[in-house]
Design a protein around this motif. Structure first.
Motif, PDB file in Angstrom:
ATOM      1  N   TRP A  65       0.840  -1.198   0.000  1.00 25.28           N
ATOM      2  CA  TRP A  65       0.000   0.000   0.000  1.00 25.28           C
ATOM      3  C   TRP A  65       0.873   1.245   0.000  1.00 25.28           C
ATOM      4  N   VAL A  66       0.240   2.352  -0.378  1.00 20.45           N
ATOM      5  CA  VAL A  66       0.947   3.628  -0.431  1.00 20.45           C
ATOM      6  C   VAL A  66      -0.023   4.730  -0.028  1.00 20.45           C
ATOM      7  N   ALA A  67       0.471   5.732   0.681  1.00 18.09           N
ATOM      8  CA  ALA A  67      -0.388   6.855   1.080  1.00 18.09           C
ATOM      9  C   ALA A  67      -0.772   7.684  -0.134  1.00 18.09           C
ATOM     10  N   ALA A  68      -1.988   8.224  -0.108  1.00 18.59           N
ATOM     11  CA  ALA A  68      -2.439   9.147  -1.148  1.00 18.59           C
ATOM     12  C   ALA A  68      -2.565  10.567  -0.612  1.00 18.59           C
ATOM     13  N   SER A  69      -2.736  10.703   0.705  1.00 16.61           N
ATOM     14  CA  SER A  69      -2.827  12.019   1.336  1.00 16.61           C
ATOM     15  C   SER A  69      -2.622  11.843   2.830  1.00 16.61           C
ATOM     16  N   LYS A  70      -2.388  12.965   3.513  1.00 15.23           N
ATOM     17  CA  LYS A  70      -2.167  12.950   4.956  1.00 15.23           C
ATOM     18  C   LYS A  70      -3.102  13.952   5.619  1.00 15.23           C
ATOM     19  N   ARG A  71      -3.443  13.669   6.873  1.00 12.85           N
ATOM     20  CA  ARG A  71      -4.166  14.629   7.702  1.00 12.85           C
ATOM     21  C   ARG A  71      -3.592  14.556   9.110  1.00 12.85           C
ATOM     22  N   ALA A  72      -3.268  15.718   9.665  1.00 10.36           N
ATOM     23  CA  ALA A  72      -2.695  15.779  11.005  1.00 10.36           C
ATOM     24  C   ALA A  72      -3.808  15.864  12.040  1.00 10.36           C
ATOM     25  N   ARG A  73      -3.650  15.131  13.131  1.00 13.40           N
ATOM     26  CA  ARG A  73      -4.615  15.142  14.239  1.00 13.40           C
ATOM     27  C   ARG A  73      -4.109  16.159  15.256  1.00 13.40           C
ATOM     28  N   VAL A  74      -4.722  17.333  15.249  1.00 13.91           N
ATOM     29  CA  VAL A  74      -4.198  18.462  16.019  1.00 13.91           C
ATOM     30  C   VAL A  74      -5.133  18.845  17.161  1.00 13.91           C
ATOM     31  N   ILE A  75      -4.655  19.768  17.982  1.00 14.47           N
ATOM     32  CA  ILE A  75      -5.445  20.353  19.066  1.00 14.47           C
ATOM     33  C   ILE A  75      -5.787  21.785  18.667  1.00 14.47           C
ATOM     34  N   VAL A  76      -7.046  22.173  18.805  1.00 12.12           N
ATOM     35  CA  VAL A  76      -7.448  23.539  18.468  1.00 12.12           C
ATOM     36  C   VAL A  76      -8.034  24.231  19.700  1.00 12.12           C
ATOM     37  N   TYR A  77      -7.996  25.554  19.657  1.00 11.07           N
ATOM     38  CA  TYR A  77      -8.477  26.385  20.759  1.00 11.07           C
ATOM     39  C   TYR A  77      -9.013  27.688  20.179  1.00 11.07           C
ATOM     40  N   ASP A  78      -9.762  28.435  20.960  1.00 14.59           N
ATOM     41  CA  ASP A  78     -10.275  29.737  20.528  1.00 14.59           C
ATOM     42  C   ASP A  78      -9.200  30.778  20.812  1.00 14.59           C
ATOM     43  N   LYS A  79      -8.571  31.279  19.762  1.00 14.83           N
ATOM     44  CA  LYS A  79      -7.445  32.204  19.960  1.00 14.83           C
ATOM     45  C   LYS A  79      -7.899  33.582  20.431  1.00 14.83           C
ATOM     46  N   ASN A  80      -9.187  33.891  20.331  1.00 14.83           N
ATOM     47  CA  ASN A  80      -9.695  35.162  20.860  1.00 14.83           C
ATOM     48  C   ASN A  80      -9.857  35.100  22.379  1.00 14.83           C
ATOM     49  N   LYS A  81     -10.293  33.951  22.873  1.00 17.69           N
ATOM     50  CA  LYS A  81     -10.511  33.785  24.312  1.00 17.69           C
ATOM     51  C   LYS A  81      -9.258  33.274  25.027  1.00 17.69           C
ATOM     52  N   ASN A  82      -8.395  32.624  24.289  1.00 23.34           N
ATOM     53  CA  ASN A  82      -7.239  31.962  24.903  1.00 23.34           C
ATOM     54  C   ASN A  82      -5.992  32.237  24.058  1.00 23.34           C
ATOM     55  N   PRO A  83      -5.495  33.457  24.070  1.00 18.01           N
ATOM     56  CA  PRO A  83      -4.393  33.837  23.175  1.00 18.01           C
ATOM     57  C   PRO A  83      -3.059  33.168  23.502  1.00 18.01           C
ATOM     58  N   THR A  84      -2.894  32.654  24.705  1.00 20.30           N
ATOM     59  CA  THR A  84      -1.630  32.009  25.081  1.00 20.30           C
ATOM     60  C   THR A  84      -1.902  30.615  25.637  1.00 20.30           C
ATOM     61  N   PRO A  85      -2.248  29.667  24.781  1.00 22.35           N
ATOM     62  CA  PRO A  85      -2.560  28.312  25.256  1.00 22.35           C
ATOM     63  C   PRO A  85      -1.339  27.648  25.882  1.00 22.35           C
ATOM     64  N   LEU A  86      -1.590  26.880  26.918  1.00 22.98           N
ATOM     65  CA  LEU A  86      -0.505  26.213  27.635  1.00 22.98           C
ATOM     66  C   LEU A  86      -0.296  24.777  27.162  1.00 22.98           C
ATOM     67  N   VAL A  87      -1.262  24.228  26.469  1.00 25.66           N
ATOM     68  CA  VAL A  87      -1.159  22.843  26.006  1.00 25.66           C
ATOM     69  C   VAL A  87      -0.184  22.755  24.837  1.00 25.66           C
ATOM     70  N   THR A  88       0.696  21.765  24.886  1.00 28.45           N
ATOM     71  CA  THR A  88       1.671  21.568  23.806  1.00 28.45           C
ATOM     72  C   THR A  88       1.677  20.141  23.268  1.00 28.45           C
ATOM     73  N   ASP A  89       1.192  19.190  24.069  1.00 27.27           N
ATOM     74  CA  ASP A  89       1.300  17.772  23.723  1.00 27.27           C
ATOM     75  C   ASP A  89      -0.042  17.065  23.894  1.00 27.27           C
ATOM     76  N   TYR A  90      -0.162  15.874  23.300  1.00 26.28           N
ATOM     77  CA  TYR A  90      -1.328  15.048  23.581  1.00 26.28           C
ATOM     78  C   TYR A  90      -1.365  14.716  25.076  1.00 26.28           C
ATOM     79  N   GLU A  91      -0.187  14.538  25.665  1.00 26.84           N
ATOM     80  CA  GLU A  91      -0.126  14.151  27.068  1.00 26.84           C
ATOM     81  C   GLU A  91      -0.616  15.263  27.992  1.00 26.84           C
TER      82      GLU A  91
END
Length: 346
Positions: free
Chosen positions: A127-153
């Motif tokens: 098999w071979v990949a045809a596309s990728k999608r990253a599983r990310v963390i999102v936040y409201d940058k208006n309410k939380n301009p300096t998020p402290l989360v950096t990792d899944y952990e």
């Protein structure tokens, strides 16, 4: 009962193939009568456009049998040597892994697997990949301009609240499998326990629903795939655009293993009756032209290393991705269901 179920599956497959052939016969069946049959777990408009472009270029009609991951695997296994499948175009390395271990996949030519980075193709060439999608963390940058989360952990540590879709979702199964691969079963169990304790609500809806919940103030962080953000920002719905514009993206684990990346992938059936046409279609879908359209229209990351992401996708920034062996990660998916069930992740 098993025999009856198998017969029903085969009958359903024949009907779906007939419907697929009829669909593509309208304006796309070539005079030569050449075809290629695709068992697909994807549901994107761009795929239909690419099939049409392939038919126009080559004269080979594309017959599509659509189904979810489980249906695609079960159908192929049930049909065995009698399968109509030439190509599998599916979402998730776990689906490709299942097809591989069940002996369904044939060998891809080296010139195809060489189009993508080594970690995006099966070492055995099935098999071979045809596309990728990253599983990310999102936040409201208006309410939380300096998020402290950096990792899944550390997403599951602290006082904040999190929204995420169900553990049965394929994206989350692979995410949890990657955590097992990185931290072991005990570490993954603790992660799920902590995740459940940080949930702002029981899992519900799709990735877009999680993003909307963050902007609505229901939670501080959400887990989602990057391409959904692109689709929201380019939506015809002003509310979705507003949500997309409010979100900031965190690419997790940049100082350790990297952000979890799952794939859509391509494979050829061991029993392909139209092998040369199947190879031609896979080559076409991995071509620069097709890869550019996948990233421009569906906001996925291209698998072909010579193609740059869409400008919107690129604007989210470069990131280190987890390049762990996708087969080994996918092999943990059965365990993820057990862990999620036992630790309370619905």
């Amino acid at each position: 009962m098993k025999k009856k179920h198998a017969l029903q599956l085969i009958a359903c497959t024949i009907i779906l193939l007939s419907q697929g052939a009829a669909l593509w016969a309208r304006g796309s069946t070539p005079e030569s009568g050449q075809t290629v049959n695709v068992y697909s777990g994807r549901h994107y408009d761009i795929d239909t456009k690419l099939y049409e472009a392939f038919t126009k270029k080559t004269g080979i009609a594309v017959n599509v049998v659509a189904g979810n991951a489980g249906e695609t695997v079960e159908r192929a296994v049930t049909e065995g040597k009698n399968t109509q499948a030439d190509v599998f175009f599916v979402t998730g390395a776990d689906v490709l892994y299942q097809l591989k271990v069940k002996g369904i996949l044939g060998q891809l030519p080296g010139n195809i697997t060489s189009l993508v980075p080594e970690n995006l193709s099966d070492p055995d060439g099935t098999w071979v990949a045809a596309s990728k999608r990253a599983r990310v963390i999102v936040y409201d940058k208006n309410k939380n301009p300096t998020p402290l989360v950096t990792d899944y952990e550390n997403l599951v540590q602290g006082e904040h609240k999190v929204v995420i879709r169900s553990s049965g979702n394929s994206y989350n199964r692979m995410l949890l499998a990657s955590i097992i691969h990185a931290n072991g079963e005990a570490g993954a169990r603790q992660w799920v326990r902590d995740l459940v304790s940080h949930m702002a609500r029981p899992p519900q809806g799709n990735d877009r629903s999680q993003a909307k919940a963050v902007v609505a103030g229901i939670a501080d962080y959400a887990v989602m795939n990057t391409y959904y953000l692109g689709l929201m920002l380019r939506s015809q719905d002003p509310k979705e655009v507003m949500v997309g514009e409010s979100l900031g993206i965190i690419f997790p684990n940049q100082t350790s293993r990297g952000t979890h990346v799952n794939i859509s992938g391509l494979a050829i059936s061991k029993y392909a009756g139209n092998r040369s046409n199947a190879i031609a279609l896979i080559e076409f879908l991995l071509s620069k032209e097709s890869q550019q359209r996948i990233t421009d229209e569906n906001f996925e990351y291209p698998a072909n290393a010579s193609v740059k992401p869409n400008k919107l996708v690129a604007s989210w920034g470069e990131f280190r991705e987890d390049t762990g062996d996708l087969n080994r990660i996918a092999a943990q998916v059965t365990l993820t269901a057990k862990i999620a069930d036992e630790e309370g992740w619905q």
